[in-house]
Design a protein around this motif. Structure first.
Motif, PDB file in Angstrom:
ATOM      1  N   UNK B  28      -6.895 -14.142 -12.571  1.00  0.00           N
ATOM      2  CA  UNK B  28      -5.670 -13.882 -11.805  1.00  0.00           C
ATOM      3  C   UNK B  28      -5.449 -12.387 -11.617  1.00  0.00           C
ATOM      4  N   UNK B  29      -4.917 -12.050 -10.466  1.00  0.00           N
ATOM      5  CA  UNK B  29      -4.732 -10.648 -10.124  1.00  0.00           C
ATOM      6  C   UNK B  29      -3.324 -10.394  -9.596  1.00  0.00           C
ATOM      7  N   UNK B  30      -2.924  -9.118  -9.588  1.00  0.00           N
ATOM      8  CA  UNK B  30      -1.686  -8.708  -8.929  1.00  0.00           C
ATOM      9  C   UNK B  30      -1.940  -8.269  -7.492  1.00  0.00           C
ATOM     10  N   UNK B  31      -3.055  -7.587  -7.309  1.00  0.00           N
ATOM     11  CA  UNK B  31      -3.414  -7.182  -5.956  1.00  0.00           C
ATOM     12  C   UNK B  31      -4.914  -7.002  -5.830  1.00  0.00           C
ATOM     13  N   UNK B  32      -5.368  -6.927  -4.603  1.00  0.00           N
ATOM     14  CA  UNK B  32      -6.778  -6.679  -4.309  1.00  0.00           C
ATOM     15  C   UNK B  32      -6.821  -5.539  -3.302  1.00  0.00           C
ATOM     16  N   UNK B  33      -7.719  -4.612  -3.550  1.00  0.00           N
ATOM     17  CA  UNK B  33      -7.806  -3.436  -2.681  1.00  0.00           C
ATOM     18  C   UNK B  33      -9.223  -3.318  -2.119  1.00  0.00           C
ATOM     19  N   UNK B  34      -9.316  -2.697  -0.973  1.00  0.00           N
ATOM     20  CA  UNK B  34     -10.611  -2.386  -0.366  1.00  0.00           C
ATOM     21  C   UNK B  34     -10.725  -0.878  -0.229  1.00  0.00           C
ATOM     22  N   UNK B  35     -11.924  -0.375  -0.592  1.00  0.00           N
ATOM     23  CA  UNK B  35     -12.222   1.049  -0.502  1.00  0.00           C
ATOM     24  C   UNK B  35     -13.504   1.237   0.293  1.00  0.00           C
ATOM     25  N   UNK B  36     -13.593   2.389   0.961  1.00  0.00           N
ATOM     26  CA  UNK B  36     -14.808   2.761   1.690  1.00  0.00           C
ATOM     27  C   UNK B  36     -15.385   4.010   1.038  1.00  0.00           C
ATOM     28  N   UNK B  37     -16.709   4.075   0.979  1.00  0.00           N
ATOM     29  CA  UNK B  37     -17.377   5.262   0.451  1.00  0.00           C
ATOM     30  C   UNK B  37     -18.500   5.648   1.389  1.00  0.00           C
ATOM     31  N   UNK B  38     -18.364   6.831   1.986  1.00  0.00           N
ATOM     32  CA  UNK B  38     -19.462   7.393   2.766  1.00  0.00           C
ATOM     33  C   UNK B  38     -20.471   7.971   1.785  1.00  0.00           C
ATOM     34  N   UNK B  39     -21.702   8.060   2.227  1.00  0.00           N
ATOM     35  CA  UNK B  39     -22.821   8.366   1.345  1.00  0.00           C
ATOM     36  C   UNK B  39     -22.553   9.554   0.426  1.00  0.00           C
ATOM     37  N   UNK B  40     -22.565   9.293  -0.897  1.00  0.00           N
ATOM     38  CA  UNK B  40     -22.468  10.350  -1.881  1.00  0.00           C
ATOM     39  C   UNK B  40     -21.124  11.042  -1.964  1.00  0.00           C
ATOM     40  N   UNK B  41     -20.082  10.445  -1.390  1.00  0.00           N
ATOM     41  CA  UNK B  41     -18.772  11.076  -1.399  1.00  0.00           C
ATOM     42  C   UNK B  41     -17.774  10.215  -2.158  1.00  0.00           C
ATOM     43  N   UNK B  42     -16.533  10.675  -2.221  1.00  0.00           N
ATOM     44  CA  UNK B  42     -15.501   9.931  -2.929  1.00  0.00           C
ATOM     45  C   UNK B  42     -15.081   8.680  -2.171  1.00  0.00           C
ATOM     46  N   UNK B  43     -14.371   7.811  -2.864  1.00  0.00           N
ATOM     47  CA  UNK B  43     -13.902   6.582  -2.241  1.00  0.00           C
ATOM     48  C   UNK B  43     -12.586   6.836  -1.505  1.00  0.00           C
ATOM     49  N   UNK B  44     -12.420   6.141  -0.404  1.00  0.00           N
ATOM     50  CA  UNK B  44     -11.203   6.232   0.391  1.00  0.00           C
ATOM     51  C   UNK B  44     -10.531   4.866   0.402  1.00  0.00           C
ATOM     52  N   UNK B  45      -9.259   4.839   0.047  1.00  0.00           N
ATOM     53  CA  UNK B  45      -8.525   3.580   0.039  1.00  0.00           C
ATOM     54  C   UNK B  45      -8.284   3.107   1.463  1.00  0.00           C
ATOM     55  N   UNK B  46      -8.586   1.826   1.721  1.00  0.00           N
ATOM     56  CA  UNK B  46      -8.390   1.268   3.050  1.00  0.00           C
ATOM     57  C   UNK B  46      -7.127   0.415   3.134  1.00  0.00           C
ATOM     58  N   UNK B  47      -6.991  -0.503   2.204  1.00  0.00           N
ATOM     59  CA  UNK B  47      -5.896  -1.460   2.324  1.00  0.00           C
ATOM     60  C   UNK B  47      -5.662  -2.141   0.972  1.00  0.00           C
ATOM     61  N   UNK B  48      -4.423  -2.472   0.697  1.00  0.00           N
ATOM     62  CA  UNK B  48      -4.045  -3.197  -0.513  1.00  0.00           C
ATOM     63  C   UNK B  48      -3.325  -4.462  -0.093  1.00  0.00           C
ATOM     64  N   UNK B  49      -3.731  -5.586  -0.645  1.00  0.00           N
ATOM     65  CA  UNK B  49      -3.055  -6.852  -0.361  1.00  0.00           C
ATOM     66  C   UNK B  49      -2.587  -7.445  -1.690  1.00  0.00           C
ATOM     67  N   UNK B  50      -1.329  -7.814  -1.736  1.00  0.00           N
ATOM     68  CA  UNK B  50      -0.752  -8.334  -2.972  1.00  0.00           C
ATOM     69  C   UNK B  50      -1.044  -9.824  -3.106  1.00  0.00           C
ATOM     70  N   UNK B  51      -0.917 -10.315  -4.303  1.00  0.00           N
ATOM     71  CA  UNK B  51      -1.301 -11.708  -4.578  1.00  0.00           C
ATOM     72  C   UNK B  51      -0.433 -12.719  -3.831  1.00  0.00           C
ATOM     73  N   UNK B  52       0.769 -12.306  -3.396  1.00  0.00           N
ATOM     74  CA  UNK B  52       1.628 -13.228  -2.648  1.00  0.00           C
ATOM     75  C   UNK B  52       1.489 -13.065  -1.133  1.00  0.00           C
ATOM     76  N   UNK B  53       0.523 -12.267  -0.706  1.00  0.00           N
ATOM     77  CA  UNK B  53       0.246 -12.093   0.722  1.00  0.00           C
ATOM     78  C   UNK B  53      -1.037 -12.815   1.082  1.00  0.00           C
TER      79      UNK B  53
END
Lengths: 113, 111
Positions: B28-53
């Motif tokens: 069980x989770x509170x939320x799920x997030x998606x991140x993007x990472x371009x080659x060899x760089x830091x991660x960028x947050x894309x979107x967060x979806x909560x467990x009730x969405x």
């Protein structure tokens, strides 16, 4: 300002060296993180600081020593590393907790010879 | 241990096509997030979806969450060469105090 900065960008060190990685954020975030990432793998959490106190240590070897001098700064002190420690080291921050959106720095590419 | 598994591991498409990747998780989770990472760089947050969405949109991104199946999908519409990156899902719970990342999907968009 939604930026997390990390220095240096690249670091080459021998197994007997001592070096430090630095991370800084000015977003007023109270949680900061160190991750280690190997090529083509997801980031692995190493340490979490919450309100400047170490809250999570994911059984990281003692040759890695984190420090949080204040709410904006996070250091990772390195000593007697092994070649297998070569990786991308990422710093991140979030408002107050690890379940929130995390903002990542660009990382430090570390090579241990 | 990894909470999330992503599918496919790699995806190669042409510009203008849609890209879909899936993430499954175990507890069980509170939320799920998606991140993007371009080659060899830091991660960028894309979107967060909560467990009730169930669905969330952000620009060309559409994320769905099915808590009964413990799975999520990320759809990138009308892909561009600049979308070439690795995409990671990450689950979280207030009880863990941290994100659990999936293995990631490598997306290559060719012009």
């Amino acid at each position: 300002d939604t930026e997390v900065t990390q220095t240096p960008k690249h670091l080459v060190m021998g197994m007997t060296n001592k070096k430090s990685l630095k991370c800084e954020q000015h977003m007023g975030h109270r949680a900061m993180y160190w991750y280690k990432q190997k090529a083509k793998k997801p980031p692995e959490l190493m340490f979490v600081y919450s309100y400047e106190k170490l809250s999570i240590n994911e059984s990281v070897p003692s040759r890695f020593s984190p420090e949080c001098p204040n709410s904006s700064l996070l250091n990772l002190h390195l000593h007697a590393l092994q070649p297998e420690d070569s990786a991308l080291y990422l710093c991140a921050s979030s408002q107050s907790g690890g379940w929130e959106t995390q903002y990542f720095g660009p990382g430090t590419r570390l090579l241990v010879l | 241990s990894q909470q999330g598994e992503e599918d496919p591991q790699a995806l190669s498409i042409q510009e203008g096509e849609n890209a879909t990747m899936n993430c499954s998780y175990k507890t069980s989770i509170n939320n799920l997030q998606w991140y993007r990472q371009n080659s060899g760089r830091g991660l960028v947050h894309l979107i967060l979806i909560r467990s009730n969405e169930r669905e969330k949109h952000s620009g060309r991104l559409r994320v769905t969450l099915d808590t009964s199946k413990k799975s999520s999908s990320l759809l990138i519409t009308a892909s561009r060469a600049a979308d070439t990156a690795s995409y990671f899902c990450a689950t979280s719970s207030v009880f863990w105090g941290k994100l659990q990342f999936g293995a990631g999907t490598q997306v290559v968009v060719t012009p």
